[in-house]
Design a protein around this motif. Structure first.
Motif, PDB file in Angstrom:
ATOM      1  N   THR A   1       0.876  -1.181   0.000  1.00 44.97           N
ATOM      2  CA  THR A   1       0.000   0.000   0.000  1.00 44.97           C
ATOM      3  C   THR A   1       0.905   1.220   0.000  1.00 44.97           C
ATOM      4  O   THR A   1       2.046   1.170   0.467  1.00 44.97           O
ATOM      5  N   LYS A   2       0.399   2.322  -0.514  1.00 46.63           N
ATOM      6  CA  LYS A   2       1.231   3.521  -0.642  1.00 46.63           C
ATOM      7  C   LYS A   2       1.694   4.047   0.712  1.00 46.63           C
ATOM      8  O   LYS A   2       2.765   4.638   0.824  1.00 46.63           O
ATOM      9  N   ASP A   3       0.889   3.834   1.757  1.00 52.24           N
ATOM     10  CA  ASP A   3       1.238   4.408   3.045  1.00 52.24           C
ATOM     11  C   ASP A   3       1.900   3.405   3.988  1.00 52.24           C
ATOM     12  O   ASP A   3       2.168   3.710   5.132  1.00 52.24           O
ATOM     13  N   HIS A   4       2.176   2.211   3.494  1.00 53.94           N
ATOM     14  CA  HIS A   4       2.837   1.227   4.355  1.00 53.94           C
ATOM     15  C   HIS A   4       4.307   1.602   4.506  1.00 53.94           C
ATOM     16  O   HIS A   4       4.957   1.967   3.523  1.00 53.94           O
ATOM     17  N   PRO A   5       4.870   1.523   5.698  1.00 49.28           N
ATOM     18  CA  PRO A   5       6.255   1.976   5.901  1.00 49.28           C
ATOM     19  C   PRO A   5       7.299   1.230   5.074  1.00 49.28           C
ATOM     20  O   PRO A   5       8.347   1.784   4.776  1.00 49.28           O
ATOM     21  N   ASP A   6       7.037  -0.018   4.706  1.00 46.84           N
ATOM     22  CA  ASP A   6       8.005  -0.723   3.865  1.00 46.84           C
ATOM     23  C   ASP A   6       7.362  -1.138   2.549  1.00 46.84           C
ATOM     24  O   ASP A   6       7.612  -2.210   2.025  1.00 46.84           O
ATOM     25  N   SER A   7       6.563  -0.232   2.000  1.00 46.02           N
ATOM     26  CA  SER A   7       5.800  -0.558   0.791  1.00 46.02           C
ATOM     27  C   SER A   7       6.688  -0.883  -0.404  1.00 46.02           C
ATOM     28  O   SER A   7       6.279  -1.603  -1.305  1.00 46.02           O
ATOM     29  N   LEU A   8       7.921  -0.355  -0.413  1.00 51.55           N
ATOM     30  CA  LEU A   8       8.788  -0.606  -1.561  1.00 51.55           C
ATOM     31  C   LEU A   8       9.181  -2.073  -1.680  1.00 51.55           C
ATOM     32  O   LEU A   8       9.462  -2.561  -2.767  1.00 51.55           O
ATOM     33  N   ARG A   9       9.208  -2.795  -0.574  1.00 49.74           N
ATOM     34  CA  ARG A   9       9.586  -4.203  -0.655  1.00 49.74           C
ATOM     35  C   ARG A   9       8.362  -5.112  -0.765  1.00 49.74           C
ATOM     36  O   ARG A   9       8.500  -6.318  -0.942  1.00 49.74           O
ATOM     37  N   ARG A  10       7.181  -4.530  -0.651  1.00 49.93           N
ATOM     38  CA  ARG A  10       5.965  -5.330  -0.738  1.00 49.93           C
ATOM     39  C   ARG A  10       5.415  -5.312  -2.163  1.00 49.93           C
ATOM     40  O   ARG A  10       5.476  -4.304  -2.854  1.00 49.93           O
ATOM     41  N   LEU A  11       4.892  -6.434  -2.585  1.00 52.76           N
ATOM     42  CA  LEU A  11       4.355  -6.602  -3.924  1.00 52.76           C
ATOM     43  C   LEU A  11       2.844  -6.668  -3.855  1.00 52.76           C
ATOM     44  O   LEU A  11       2.265  -6.812  -2.775  1.00 52.76           O
ATOM     45  N   ASP A  12       2.205  -6.583  -5.007  1.00 52.21           N
ATOM     46  CA  ASP A  12       0.758  -6.697  -5.042  1.00 52.21           C
ATOM     47  C   ASP A  12       0.355  -7.510  -6.271  1.00 52.21           C
ATOM     48  O   ASP A  12       0.245  -7.001  -7.374  1.00 52.21           O
ATOM     49  N   ASN A  13       0.203  -8.815  -6.073  1.00 57.09           N
ATOM     50  CA  ASN A  13      -0.191  -9.744  -7.133  1.00 57.09           C
ATOM     51  C   ASN A  13       0.803  -9.773  -8.291  1.00 57.09           C
ATOM     52  O   ASN A  13       0.476  -9.406  -9.419  1.00 57.09           O
ATOM     53  N   PRO A  14       2.037 -10.210  -8.040  1.00 55.46           N
ATOM     54  CA  PRO A  14       2.975 -10.392  -9.159  1.00 55.46           C
ATOM     55  C   PRO A  14       2.418 -11.427 -10.126  1.00 55.46           C
ATOM     56  O   PRO A  14       1.761 -12.382  -9.711  1.00 55.46           O
ATOM     57  N   TYR A  15       2.683 -11.236 -11.392  1.00 53.62           N
ATOM     58  CA  TYR A  15       2.047 -12.083 -12.406  1.00 53.62           C
ATOM     59  C   TYR A  15       3.057 -12.867 -13.232  1.00 53.62           C
ATOM     60  O   TYR A  15       3.120 -14.082 -13.175  1.00 53.62           O
ATOM     61  N   GLY A  16       3.846 -12.171 -14.066  1.00 56.44           N
ATOM     62  CA  GLY A  16       4.809 -12.844 -14.935  1.00 56.44           C
ATOM     63  C   GLY A  16       6.202 -12.774 -14.353  1.00 56.44           C
ATOM     64  O   GLY A  16       6.550 -11.828 -13.642  1.00 56.44           O
ATOM     65  N   VAL A  17       7.023 -13.778 -14.656  1.00 54.57           N
ATOM     66  CA  VAL A  17       8.395 -13.810 -14.154  1.00 54.57           C
ATOM     67  C   VAL A  17       9.288 -14.447 -15.213  1.00 54.57           C
ATOM     68  O   VAL A  17       8.863 -15.340 -15.954  1.00 54.57           O
ATOM     69  N   VAL A  18      10.524 -13.947 -15.309  1.00 52.66           N
ATOM     70  CA  VAL A  18      11.486 -14.477 -16.268  1.00 52.66           C
ATOM     71  C   VAL A  18      12.884 -14.312 -15.675  1.00 52.66           C
ATOM     72  O   VAL A  18      13.115 -13.420 -14.836  1.00 52.66           O
ATOM     73  N   VAL A  19      13.808 -15.174 -16.095  1.00 55.94           N
ATOM     74  CA  VAL A  19      15.167 -15.149 -15.558  1.00 55.94           C
ATOM     75  C   VAL A  19      16.163 -14.963 -16.690  1.00 55.94           C
ATOM     76  O   VAL A  19      16.108 -15.665 -17.705  1.00 55.94           O
ATOM     77  N   ALA A  20      17.081 -14.012 -16.510  1.00 53.85           N
ATOM     78  CA  ALA A  20      18.131 -13.761 -17.498  1.00 53.85           C
ATOM     79  C   ALA A  20      19.265 -14.767 -17.334  1.00 53.85           C
ATOM     80  O   ALA A  20      19.338 -15.512 -16.355  1.00 53.85           O
TER      81      ALA A  20
END
Length: 352
Positions: A143-162
């Protein structure tokens, strides 16, 4: 030459031509929802969404409704790769670990498998030794007002590895693209979570997306993103520049869903989700709303590869084959395609 010999030669020529025609087949699954393992033609899945192919030809499937990660070996055997089938977020040995509606899956160069564990808002890693660990996110969504919002995700969908082990993924609800570097640090590389959804091209955080879903990477390190709610296909080059390579951009917030082939912005999509890119730079898109697989050449020409728009499960030649909400797409080293056919509860294959 005798008449009978001529007929035989023509018959052989026809058969050879026919055998070289690309075909759609059912690679795994019976079409009935379930979680049975076994031979590919006897195994069952339930609303599978993402898939990936490793260098050995094994196919990994995000069996979303079953809360499982499944594996289809190169010899056609389906097993449960990770998950106990119960909704949860437990790390540990693969058989006792748990997921909550996993959507994205990717095969890493070291044999690890990464999972976008969507409803847990986590990125998980399954080691070659069969141990599941959480590598990013927290159970409470961002959430925008959560103190550690930068490390929190919200429903990640696609993922790929280099190739170097860097993990890229779409943070769906936050409208951003993130990366996890090999040292474990996570950062946002495109889109701004504090901005409203948009379709702006540009560098890094100045670009915008609207609920992006699938993500793929080519040999040069370019990322391809299915910008689902914008009905666009976006590209982020190795320098961080985001551009739109196909689809009709929204006008005054109106989503331009459609079904047109053509070049670049002349083409249109309807809820594109899965995306993959082959060795030649050809991009494949699971166009869910159109029940089709679309193809984008390196020069931006969009064509319909397979599907009739009408939902179905017909196998055969590309023009007559049908799908029912295909969500995921992956390409193997030979260039063949695998499709997660969501409502048909099966993995389909296009052999070239």
């Amino acid at each position: 030459m005798s008449k009978s010999l001529s007929v035989l030669i023509i018959a052989f020529a026809f058969a050879a031509c026919k055998s070289n025609t690309p075909q759609v087949s059912t690679y795994a699954g019976t079409g009935v929802a379930g979680s049975a393992n076994g031979k590919a033609g006897e195994a069952t899945f339930s609303n599978l969404m993402g898939l990936a192919v490793d260098s050995n030809g094994n196919v990994f499937v995000a069996d979303s409704r079953n809360n499982l990660i499944r594996k289809i070996s190169a010899d056609g055997m389906v097993t449960t790769f990770a998950g106990n089938g119960q909704q949860g977020s437990a790390d540990g040995k693969a058989a006792t670990a748990s997921f909550f509606f996993p959507i994205g899956v990717a095969a890493g160069p070291d044999g690890s498998v990464y999972v976008a564990d969507s409803h847990n808002s986590l990125i998980r890693k399954i080691s070659p030794q069969g141990v599941v660990a959480t590598v990013a996110g927290a159970l409470t969504p961002a959430t925008k007002d959560h103190p550690d919002s930068l490390r929190r995700l919200d429903n990640p969908y696609g993922v790929v590895v280099a190739k170097d082990g860097t993990v890229y993924f779409t943070d769906w609800e936050r409208n951003v693209i993130r990366k996890i570097s090999p040292d474990g640090n996570m950062s946002i590389i495109a889109g701004n979570p504090n901005d409203d959804p948009g379709a702006k091209d540009g560098k890094g955080l100045s670009a915008s997306f609207f609920l992006p879903q699938g993500i793929a990477i080519d040999d040069k390190g370019n990322l391809y993103i299915a910008d689902t709610y914008n009905n666009l296909i976006r590209k982020m080059d190795s320098q961080g520049m985001v551009s739109t390579i196909a689809g009709n951009p929204p006008v005054k917030g109106k989503r331009n869903a459609g079904h047109k082939d053509g070049k670049g912005s002349a083409a249109s999509f309807n809820h594109p989700c899965g995306i993959a890119v082959d060795k030649k730079g050809v991009v494949y898109v699971a166009d869910v709303g159109n029940n089709e697989i679309r193809k984008i050449t390196p020069d931006g020409i969009v064509t319909t590869l397979a599907g009739t728009r009408s939902p179905g499960a017909q196998n055969g030649d590309l023009a007559h084959a049908s799908f029912y909400r295909p969500y995921g797409v992956a390409v193997d080293k030979k260039g063949d395609l695998y499709i997660a056919d969501y409502l048909n509860n099966s993995v389909r294959k296009i052999s070239f």
